[in-house]
Design an enzyme around this catalytic site. Structure first.
Site, mmCIF file in Angstrom:
data_model
loop_
_atom_site.group_PDB
_atom_site.id
_atom_site.type_symbol
_atom_site.label_atom_id
_atom_site.label_comp_id
_atom_site.label_asym_id
_atom_site.label_seq_id
_atom_site.Cartn_x
_atom_site.Cartn_y
_atom_site.Cartn_z
ATOM 1 C CB SER A 1 -0.881 -0.028 1.253
ATOM 2 O OG SER A 1 -1.577 1.184 1.413
ATOM 3 C CE LYS B 1 -4.867 0.273 0.736
ATOM 4 N NZ LYS B 1 -5.516 -0.477 1.835
ATOM 5 C CE LYS C 1 -3.850 4.137 2.572
ATOM 6 N NZ LYS C 1 -5.047 3.605 3.247
ATOM 7 C CG ASP D 1 -7.818 2.672 1.224
ATOM 8 O OD1 ASP D 1 -8.939 3.183 1.390
ATOM 9 O OD2 ASP D 1 -7.184 2.118 2.156
ATOM 10 C CD GLU E 1 -8.970 -0.539 1.370
ATOM 11 O OE1 GLU E 1 -8.055 -0.814 0.567
ATOM 12 O OE2 GLU E 1 -8.827 -0.597 2.607
ATOM 13 C CG ASP F 1 -10.399 -0.426 5.762
ATOM 14 O OD1 ASP F 1 -10.647 -0.860 6.892
ATOM 15 O OD2 ASP F 1 -9.282 0.086 5.482
ATOM 16 C CE LYS G 1 -7.110 -1.962 7.448
ATOM 17 N NZ LYS G 1 -7.048 -0.487 7.481
ATOM 18 N N GLY H 1 -4.153 -4.035 6.598
ATOM 19 C CA GLY H 1 -3.031 -3.817 7.509
ATOM 20 C C GLY H 1 -3.163 -2.485 8.231
#
Ligand SMILES: O=C(O)CCC(=O)c1ccccc1C(=O)O
Ligand SMILES: [Mg+2]
Length: 377
Positions: A141, A167, A169, A194, A219, A244, A268, A296
């Site tokens: 990520s 991934k 952000k 995400d 996400e 998430d 998670k 994570g």
């Protein structure tokens, strides 16, 4: 059968502060260090179990913080652990139900208990919880970067290290143009994004454009309670939405599935209150063929080891945010450090989480230590 019971004699809390190797930026801000608890619990046979708390120092991700976790453990949860012996880790989550909310505090202690239980019965944790694979697929990520050039360099770097899924952000203003550039250079690699809740339905035209980048998933575009808004967006998008922050309990998972708020879910352990809840969600997802993956929280090796165990369950169908120790830390606090090979991490075959704590490395980061002895013994 009295001898099936495990009595907890002592709980030790170590508050650690560790510098991240690279700052990590999300739509909310930048983290340069991580503060968390390592929990050590000791039973009547001197078996030791380890757990890790994942809450951050401020409540930007969910409402808990390092300090609320400490308070809840100290005042409510540790006394509950001491109250009576347990026969199985599942009973820990049950007993904690008298305390509302606070999943990260609960999960940290419950995790230590799972590790202890697995060690006491000499079984690897992943095997104990019913894991079916001996290596788990992982991705990386990448936080929001100061420029496209640095982002492209980072992607290149992690691909060279062998990670197979990236991934990114995103946030409003750092989305479509960024992805255009990324896709120019890396047209084929598996990418997902995400948003950590940074958008709202009024951004729908921007979000619809995300469909053109053949992303694995998007996400958490909206707020954590916005199940209806996510469902509305999913109707207008081909790319699957992954939730998430929205998923705190199995009921959230059922609600999201029923409403069509998402097609994939990030699990998670800390966010949902522990491994027992995760196993239940996994069962539901398997029965309903809902794909999961393991998220994570920039954990140290202890939390990461639990994530690897969880990701070995059947319904974890996408690579997890479980990168190698060296993606986060100069030196991790476990031995051996966690490594991946071509985007896969092997489960550890030793009892419990499988790794040992490196006290020499852990010592350097401890900012506070507390010990609690079972007053009922
Ligand atoms: O590599 C990791 O540990 C996860 C990175 C990540 O995306 C993340 C890190 C901290 C808090 C929230 C998230 C998230 O998945 O939203
Ligand atoms: Mg996320």
């Amino acid at each position: 059968m009295k001898n099936n019971y495990i009595q907890i004699e002592e709980v030790r809390l170590y508050r650690l502060r560790m510098n991240l190797k690279h700052p990590f930026s999300t739509s909310f801000g930048t983290l340069t260090e991580k503060e968390f608890f390592i929990i050590e619990i000791i039973d009547d046979q001197k078996t030791i179990g380890y757990g890790e708390s994942v809450a951050f120092i401020s409540p930007w991700y969910t409402d808990e913080t390092v300090t609320t976790v400490e308070h809840m453990m100290e005042v409510f949860l540790i006394p509950l652990l001491f109250q009576h012996p347990f026969q199985h880790p599942r009973e820990v989550a049950k007993r904690f139900q008298v305390v509302k909310g606070n999943p990260m505090a609960k999960s940290a202690l419950e995790g230590a208990y799972w590790d202890l239980y697995a060690k006491r019965f000499n079984q690897p944790l992943w095997e104990l919880i019913g894991g079916v694979r001996t290596e788990v697929e992982v991705g990386v990520s990448i936080g929001i970067q100061p420029s496209i050039t640095t982002l492209l360099k980072k992607i290149e770097h992690y691909l060279q290290e062998g990670y197979k899924r990236i991934k990114l952000k995103i946030k409003p203003g750092y989305d479509i143009d960024v992805l255009k550039e990324v896709r120019k250079v890396f047209p084929q690699i598996p990418i997902m994004v995400d948003a950590n809740s940074a958008y709202s339905l009024k951004d729908i035209e921007t979000l619809k454009k995300l469909d053109t980048f053949h992303l694995l998933m998007i996400e958490q575009p909206f707020g954590e309670r916005e199940f209806l808004e996510h469902a509305e967006l999913q109707k207008q998008l081909h790319t699957p939405i992954c939730l998430d922050e929205s998923i705190r309990t199995i009921d959230d998972l059922k609600l999201a599935t029923k409403l069509g708020s998402g097609k994939i879910f990030n699990i998670k352990i800390g966010r949902i209150g522990g491994l027992s809840e995760a196993i239940e969600m996994h069962q539901f997802s398997k029965e309903n063929r809902i794909p999961l993956w393991c998220g994570g929280m920039l954990e140290s090796g202890v939390g990461r080891a639990m994530n690897i165990a969880l990701a070995s369950l059947e319904q974890f169908r996408y690579p997890g945010d479980i990168s190698a120790s060296n993606r986060y830390w100069d030196t991790d606090i476990i031995e051996p450090e966690i490594n991946h090979h071509e985007g896969k991490i092997a489960v550890n075959k030793n009892p419990g989480i499988g790794y040992t704590i490196s006290f020499r490395d852990m010592e350097k980061h401890i900012v506070e230590k507390k010990r609690f002895k079972n007053p009922n013994l």
